[in-house]
Design an enzyme around this catalytic site. Structure first.
Site, PDB file in Angstrom:
ATOM      1  N   GLU A 100       0.797  -1.230   0.000  1.00 36.42           N
ATOM      2  CA  GLU A 100       0.000   0.000   0.000  1.00 36.42           C
ATOM      3  C   GLU A 100       0.834   1.288   0.000  1.00 36.42           C
ATOM      4  O   GLU A 100       0.352   2.336   0.418  1.00 36.42           O
ATOM      5  CB  GLU A 100      -0.945   0.000   1.205  1.00 36.42           C
ATOM      6  CG  GLU A 100      -1.958  -1.122   1.161  1.00 36.42           C
ATOM      7  CD  GLU A 100      -3.070  -0.897   2.152  1.00 36.42           C
ATOM      8  OE1 GLU A 100      -4.159  -0.506   1.724  1.00 36.42           O
ATOM      9  OE2 GLU A 100      -2.844  -1.105   3.367  1.00 36.42           O
ATOM     10  N   HIS A 138      -0.471   5.419   7.701  1.00 33.48           N
ATOM     11  CA  HIS A 138      -1.648   4.610   7.351  1.00 33.48           C
ATOM     12  C   HIS A 138      -1.765   3.504   8.380  1.00 33.48           C
ATOM     13  O   HIS A 138      -0.794   2.782   8.634  1.00 33.48           O
ATOM     14  CB  HIS A 138      -1.505   4.015   5.951  1.00 33.48           C
ATOM     15  CG  HIS A 138      -2.508   2.927   5.701  1.00 33.48           C
ATOM     16  ND1 HIS A 138      -3.864   3.174   5.700  1.00 33.48           N
ATOM     17  CD2 HIS A 138      -2.367   1.589   5.490  1.00 33.48           C
ATOM     18  CE1 HIS A 138      -4.504   2.029   5.493  1.00 33.48           C
ATOM     19  NE2 HIS A 138      -3.626   1.061   5.371  1.00 33.48           N
ATOM     20  N   HIS A 142     -11.466  -0.912   6.524  1.00 33.76           N
ATOM     21  CA  HIS A 142     -10.018  -1.041   6.385  1.00 33.76           C
ATOM     22  C   HIS A 142      -9.250  -0.263   7.454  1.00 33.76           C
ATOM     23  O   HIS A 142      -8.579  -0.867   8.282  1.00 33.76           O
ATOM     24  CB  HIS A 142      -9.661  -0.568   4.962  1.00 33.76           C
ATOM     25  CG  HIS A 142      -8.211  -0.625   4.627  1.00 33.76           C
ATOM     26  ND1 HIS A 142      -7.750  -0.376   3.362  1.00 33.76           N
ATOM     27  CD2 HIS A 142      -7.115  -0.881   5.372  1.00 33.76           C
ATOM     28  CE1 HIS A 142      -6.436  -0.487   3.336  1.00 33.76           C
ATOM     29  NE2 HIS A 142      -6.018  -0.794   4.548  1.00 33.76           N
TER      30      HIS A 142
END
Ligand SMILES: [Zn+2]
Length: 239
Positions: free
Chosen positions: A80, A99, A169
């Site tokens: 990612e 993240h 997520h």
């Protein structure tokens, strides 16, 4: 290891950031933090694919504007990494990105309840925490931001805000420095936890006004060295 286009201070802070976020359980074996290069602003620095608590300077990689490693670096990067690269492209003032899949944030990505600033430490959320739904761009997905188009769409959903939630997520936060991005990741998780607790008491909840949020964000930026010194010392066990 090829020399990174970054100062030693940035390398030290990025390693510390990884460990601090793991200690605060904002990151576990998953999730990552990156920093824009302070020597080459079109590049960013990020660990190879590795659990954040274990990251050291030797794990850091130089990634280009398209989130790809330098030729010759065969180490496996995070899938990612496009989250980071596309935000750096869209937001020139952003110097660090986190993240995470921090747990208290998840309910706000799958319900109608908005994540809002409940106390001064979460004040940077005044600008909003929109929910990005990967399904709107790609029906067939595995929830992961695994290429540039997905990264670009996430960066667009973030817009000029400080935080974006990702349905089913996690979340992504930005900062003007590594300490600020770390601070925001930690306090997004805490604000979410407190908001969930507050919903169990008699409401309605009094959130910060936009003006309070704006002012408090400036105040927090002025004292960020204090938590940063403490967190770094704990994470690295020295200084
Ligand atoms: Zn993720």
């Amino acid at each position: 290891m090829k020399k990174l286009p970054a100062s030693q201070a940035l390398v030290d802070d990025l390693v510390a950031a990884s460990r601090i976020l793991a200690q605060h359980e904002v990151l576990d074996a998953y999730g990552h933090v990156s920093a824009r290069s302070d020597r080459r602003p079109d590049r960013f620095i990020m660990s190879r694919s590795r659990a954040p608590a274990l990251v050291s300077a030797a794990d850091l990689m130089e990634l280009d504007a398209d989130s790809e490693a330098r030729a010759g670096d065969k180490r496996k990067g995070f899938i990612e990494r496009y989250i980071h690269g596309e935000i750096y492209r869209a937001r020139p003032e952003v110097m660090a990105v986190v993240h995470s899949h921090s747990p208290s944030v998840i309910p706000f990505g799958v319900t109608r309840t908005r994540l809002r600033p409940l106390y001064h430490m979460g004040s940077f959320l005044w600008s909003g925490a929109p929910v990005w739904d990967i399904r709107k761009l790609r029906e067939e997905n595995d929830l992961l931001v695994r290429d540039r188009p997905l990264g670009r769409a996430l960066a667009e959903a973030l817009g000029q805000r400080n935080c974006v939630l990702m349905r089913g997520h996690g979340m992504t936060v930005i900062g003007a420095s590594i300490p600020e991005a770390v601070f925001r990741a930690i306090y997004t998780e805490m604000n979410a936890r407190l908001q969930l607790q507050a919903t169990q008491l008699e409401g309605p909840i009094e959130f910060l006004s936009d003006e309070e949020g704006r002012r408090s964000t400036v105040s927090n930026a002025g004292t960020i060295e204090r938590p940063w010194e403490l967190w770094k010392k704990r994470a690295l066990g020295r200084r």
